[in-house]
Each structure stands twice: as structure tokens, then as C-alpha cells.
Design a protein around this motif. Structure first.
Motif, PDB file in Angstrom:
ATOM      1  N   ALA A 132      43.439 160.261  74.699  1.00  0.00           N
ATOM      2  CA  ALA A 132      43.917 161.603  74.790  1.00  0.00           C
ATOM      3  C   ALA A 132      42.954 162.560  74.841  1.00  0.00           C
ATOM      4  O   ALA A 132      42.885 163.641  75.555  1.00  0.00           O
ATOM      5  CB  ALA A 132      44.864 161.661  73.451  1.00  0.00           C
ATOM      6  N   VAL A 133      41.932 162.412  73.882  1.00  0.00           N
ATOM      7  CA  VAL A 133      40.708 163.264  73.817  1.00  0.00           C
ATOM      8  C   VAL A 133      39.943 163.346  75.055  1.00  0.00           C
ATOM      9  O   VAL A 133      39.722 164.224  75.553  1.00  0.00           O
ATOM     10  CB  VAL A 133      39.839 162.882  72.592  1.00  0.00           C
ATOM     11  CG1 VAL A 133      38.507 163.782  72.446  1.00  0.00           C
ATOM     12  CG2 VAL A 133      40.641 163.141  71.321  1.00  0.00           C
ATOM     13  N   ASP A 158      40.972 162.730  78.030  1.00  0.00           N
ATOM     14  CA  ASP A 158      41.792 163.308  79.404  1.00  0.00           C
ATOM     15  C   ASP A 158      41.625 164.927  78.922  1.00  0.00           C
ATOM     16  O   ASP A 158      41.636 165.805  79.731  1.00  0.00           O
ATOM     17  CB  ASP A 158      43.340 162.887  79.050  1.00  0.00           C
ATOM     18  CG  ASP A 158      43.468 161.509  79.456  1.00  0.00           C
ATOM     19  OD1 ASP A 158      42.739 160.992  80.400  1.00  0.00           O
ATOM     20  OD2 ASP A 158      44.557 160.847  79.134  1.00  0.00           O
ATOM     21  N   GLU A 159      41.969 165.342  77.746  1.00  0.00           N
ATOM     22  CA  GLU A 159      41.936 166.750  77.365  1.00  0.00           C
ATOM     23  C   GLU A 159      40.596 167.372  77.627  1.00  0.00           C
ATOM     24  O   GLU A 159      40.339 168.338  78.188  1.00  0.00           O
ATOM     25  CB  GLU A 159      42.387 166.798  75.832  1.00  0.00           C
ATOM     26  CG  GLU A 159      42.327 168.390  75.461  1.00  0.00           C
ATOM     27  CD  GLU A 159      43.503 169.259  75.800  1.00  0.00           C
ATOM     28  OE1 GLU A 159      43.409 170.527  75.841  1.00  0.00           O
ATOM     29  OE2 GLU A 159      44.307 168.403  76.332  1.00  0.00           O
ATOM     30  N   GLU A 192      40.400 167.789  81.392  1.00  0.00           N
ATOM     31  CA  GLU A 192      41.084 168.998  81.790  1.00  0.00           C
ATOM     32  C   GLU A 192      40.450 170.224  81.392  1.00  0.00           C
ATOM     33  O   GLU A 192      40.433 171.091  82.346  1.00  0.00           O
ATOM     34  CB  GLU A 192      42.549 168.903  81.069  1.00  0.00           C
ATOM     35  CG  GLU A 192      43.615 169.910  81.492  1.00  0.00           C
ATOM     36  CD  GLU A 192      44.143 169.655  83.081  1.00  0.00           C
ATOM     37  OE1 GLU A 192      44.947 170.602  83.461  1.00  0.00           O
ATOM     38  OE2 GLU A 192      43.772 168.526  83.672  1.00  0.00           O
ATOM     39  N   MET A 193      40.031 170.417  80.335  1.00  0.00           N
ATOM     40  CA  MET A 193      39.256 171.565  79.866  1.00  0.00           C
ATOM     41  C   MET A 193      38.007 171.854  80.772  1.00  0.00           C
ATOM     42  O   MET A 193      37.733 172.932  80.928  1.00  0.00           O
ATOM     43  CB  MET A 193      38.809 171.587  78.412  1.00  0.00           C
ATOM     44  CG  MET A 193      40.278 171.501  77.608  1.00  0.00           C
ATOM     45  SD  MET A 193      39.656 171.483  75.877  1.00  0.00           S
ATOM     46  CE  MET A 193      39.100 173.125  75.433  1.00  0.00           C
ATOM     47  N   ALA A 218      43.683 176.406  68.858  1.00  0.00           N
ATOM     48  CA  ALA A 218      44.400 174.906  68.966  1.00  0.00           C
ATOM     49  C   ALA A 218      45.177 174.693  67.621  1.00  0.00           C
ATOM     50  O   ALA A 218      46.316 174.387  67.786  1.00  0.00           O
ATOM     51  CB  ALA A 218      43.628 173.932  69.238  1.00  0.00           C
ATOM     52  N   GLU A 247      48.193 172.154  68.250  1.00  0.00           N
ATOM     53  CA  GLU A 247      47.591 171.129  69.176  1.00  0.00           C
ATOM     54  C   GLU A 247      46.442 170.851  68.426  1.00  0.00           C
ATOM     55  O   GLU A 247      45.283 171.377  68.251  1.00  0.00           O
ATOM     56  CB  GLU A 247      47.522 171.593  70.492  1.00  0.00           C
ATOM     57  CG  GLU A 247      48.461 172.511  71.228  1.00  0.00           C
ATOM     58  CD  GLU A 247      48.056 172.894  72.489  1.00  0.00           C
ATOM     59  OE1 GLU A 247      47.119 172.796  73.100  1.00  0.00           O
ATOM     60  OE2 GLU A 247      49.014 173.215  73.316  1.00  0.00           O
ATOM     61  N   THR A 290      44.929 167.974  69.747  1.00  0.00           N
ATOM     62  CA  THR A 290      43.439 167.256  70.642  1.00  0.00           C
ATOM     63  C   THR A 290      42.480 168.135  71.080  1.00  0.00           C
ATOM     64  O   THR A 290      41.115 167.747  71.202  1.00  0.00           O
ATOM     65  CB  THR A 290      44.181 166.917  72.023  1.00  0.00           C
ATOM     66  OG1 THR A 290      45.538 166.171  71.855  1.00  0.00           O
ATOM     67  CG2 THR A 290      43.348 166.068  72.806  1.00  0.00           C
ATOM     68  N   PRO A 291      42.541 169.471  71.245  1.00  0.00           N
ATOM     69  CA  PRO A 291      41.331 170.281  71.319  1.00  0.00           C
ATOM     70  C   PRO A 291      40.499 170.315  70.388  1.00  0.00           C
ATOM     71  O   PRO A 291      39.354 170.572  70.334  1.00  0.00           O
ATOM     72  CB  PRO A 291      41.736 171.733  71.654  1.00  0.00           C
ATOM     73  CG  PRO A 291      43.292 171.466  72.328  1.00  0.00           C
ATOM     74  CD  PRO A 291      43.903 170.349  71.585  1.00  0.00           C
ATOM     75  N   VAL A 305      38.382 167.276  70.319  1.00  0.00           N
ATOM     76  CA  VAL A 305      37.411 167.540  71.594  1.00  0.00           C
ATOM     77  C   VAL A 305      36.251 168.527  71.113  1.00  0.00           C
ATOM     78  O   VAL A 305      35.234 168.487  71.319  1.00  0.00           O
ATOM     79  CB  VAL A 305      38.042 168.368  73.090  1.00  0.00           C
ATOM     80  CG1 VAL A 305      37.188 168.771  73.782  1.00  0.00           C
ATOM     81  CG2 VAL A 305      39.197 167.583  73.545  1.00  0.00           C
TER      82      VAL A 305
END
Length: 262
Positions: free
Chosen positions: A42-43, A45-46, A49-50, A213, A218, A220-221, A224
Motif C-alpha cells: 500500500a505504501v 502504491d501511495e 501515486e504521489m 494526512a 489517512e 498511508t501518506p 510514505v
């Protein structure tokens, strides 16, 4: 196994492998609710995306601008001030208690009054970083000057060197290992101060991204941000600061002396 142990990449990344594996296992077993604890996938993917949206590069650029602004001013203030305190008996006597006093006050303690003085601005963050860097750097320089052998200073004077030549040719080179260590330590403190300042008073940057975040619920950010901070500092320390400190120490004989003693 011995060859792998000597491989620099393996030595660097190897300790992180069990940590990532344990992290993945805990996430897959859902020891904590997925809303509170996410796995490496998940990290990643995030993070992708960022990067794609340009969010992470923009925040990272803001953080680096603030950091280097603070570092430049911190070094310009801390290095000359450190040598003045180290070389002047009266400057040392008058300022040493102040150095110890302000060194003991955490940078985050200044944030409430800094907000009153400068608002939510680059100046406020820069002030905190400079404050964090200056005092450990000055103390390191004083310690470095004190470690210069007095016999070397007396020998230079007996050969006709004036005060300025003794300072430039003996004191400064002899104190450089301590200066390098002080810079490395000060930048480490400044890095943490930057994130703390961005979390509390920032409107952009990695610290702000993590705190924002958290307010949105959230996590996940936040993961990150923590990984980006760790990787960036590890790279900066391994590629710039540690080689600079090591080469400075080796240049002035500290390492060779230790090897001969063994």
C-alpha cells in the motif's frame, strides 16, 4: 556468505530486509486494523501515486529549500562564533553558560513564540533550524580547539609564526575533525527540527504532508513520509556527511595514529 558480508549493498540494505518482512507479516495478519496500519504494498502504491500527481516532489522541494536555507545561515553563524568563543578567554567565560543553557532548550520549545514573532513563514522555520544547528556546532568547535596539542602551537610560535598564522595553519586544521563532526551532528538536529516545525507551523513540506494526512485519517501518506525522511537522511549522511567527516579525520592523522597504536 563471507563475500556477501563484504558487499557494500548487502551490508547497507541487509538489516532492512527482516524489518520489511516483519512489517509485511504484521500487515497481512491484520494485527492492527488496516485503517491504522498498512503494508509495504500500500505504501509503494501511495508513493507512486504521489509521485505521479507531483505532490511528493513539490513537498520535498519545499522541505529541502527550508533545510538548506537554515543550514547555510547556521554554518555562517556557528563556525565563526565557535572559533571566537574557543580562541578568546573572555568570550569563552562570558558565553559558555549561555551556550549550555540554550543547548538544553529543545527547538520545539521555541515554536510558540516563533509563531508570534514571524507567523507561519519561511523565516520561522529557518530560525528554528539555525537555532538547532548553531549551538552543537559551536560546542564541537570549542572542544576541537581544546584538543589541538599545545606543543604544536608552541612549536609554530617558536618558528616565528604570528597569532594569525598559528590560527590558520595550526588551530583551524587541528580543529577540522571536530568541525566536521559538529556539522554532521548539527545537520541531524536541523533535519529533525525541520520536520517538527513543518508539522506545527508549516503549510507545505514533508512534515506538513504527514500531519495533514493524520488530520484526514489517512495513515498511508504518513508511512510514505517517514520512509522518505529516513531514506533521504541515510543517503545524505552516507554519501556526503560521513565521507566528509572521515576524510577530514584521515587528512589530519587521527585514523592513522589509532591504527599505529593498535
Amino acid at each position: 556468505m563471507g563475500r556477501l558480508g563484504r558487499n557494500r549493498l548487502v551490508r547497507t540494505l541487509g538489516p532492512f530486509v527482516p524489518v520489511v518482512v516483519l512489517w509485511w507479516i504484521v500487515a497481512e495478519m491484520e494485527v492492527f486494523p488496516p485503517a491504522f496500519f498498512v503494508g509495504p504494498d500500500a505504501v509503494i502504491d501511495e508513493f507512486s501515486e504521489m509521485i505521479r500527481k507531483g505532490i511528493l516532489p513539490a513537498y520535498l522541494s519545499d522541505s529541502m529549500t527550508r533545510l538548506w536555507t537554515g543550514v547555510v545561515f547556521g554554518l555562517l553563524i556557528g563556525i565563526p562564533a565557535g572559533f571566537i568563543v574557543a580562541m578568546s578567554f573572555w568570550a569563552r567565560r562570558l558565553t559558555w553558560p549561555l551556550l549550555l543553557f540554550f543547548q538544553a532548550i529543545a527547538d520545539i520549545a521555541w515554536l510558540p513564540i516563533v509563531i508570534v514573532w514571524f507567523g507561519f513563514s519561511l523565516t520561522a522555520v529557518t530560525f528554528v533550524i539555525v537555532y538547532t544547528i548553531v549551538f552543537p556546532l559551536m560546542i564541537s568547535i570549542v572542544a576541537g580547539v581544546e584538543q589541538v596539542p599545545r606543543d604544536v602551537v608552541r612549536a609554530a610560535r617558536s618558528l616565528g609564526a604570528g597569532r594569525f598564522r598559528v590560527f590558520t595553519d595550526v588551530i583551524v586544521p587541528g580543529a577540522l575533525p571536530a568541525v566536521a563532526t559538529g556539522i554532521r551532528t548539527g545537520l541531524g538536529y536541523g533535519w529533525r527540527a525541520l520536520i517538527a516545525a513543518e508539522i506545527i507551523i508549516g503549510t507545505s513540506g514533508i512534515g506538513f504532508m504527514m500531519f495533514d494526512a493524520r488530520r484526514a485519517g489517512e495513515v498511508t501518506p504518513v508511512f510514505v513520509g517517514m520512509i522518505v525522511l529516513g531514506v533521504l537522511w541515510f543517503a545524505l549522511d552516507a554519501l556526503v556527511l560521513a565521507p566528509f567527516e572521515r576524510s577530514t579525520v584521515e587528512r589530519w592523522g587521527m585514523v592513522r595514529t589509532a591504527e599505529v597504536a593498535r
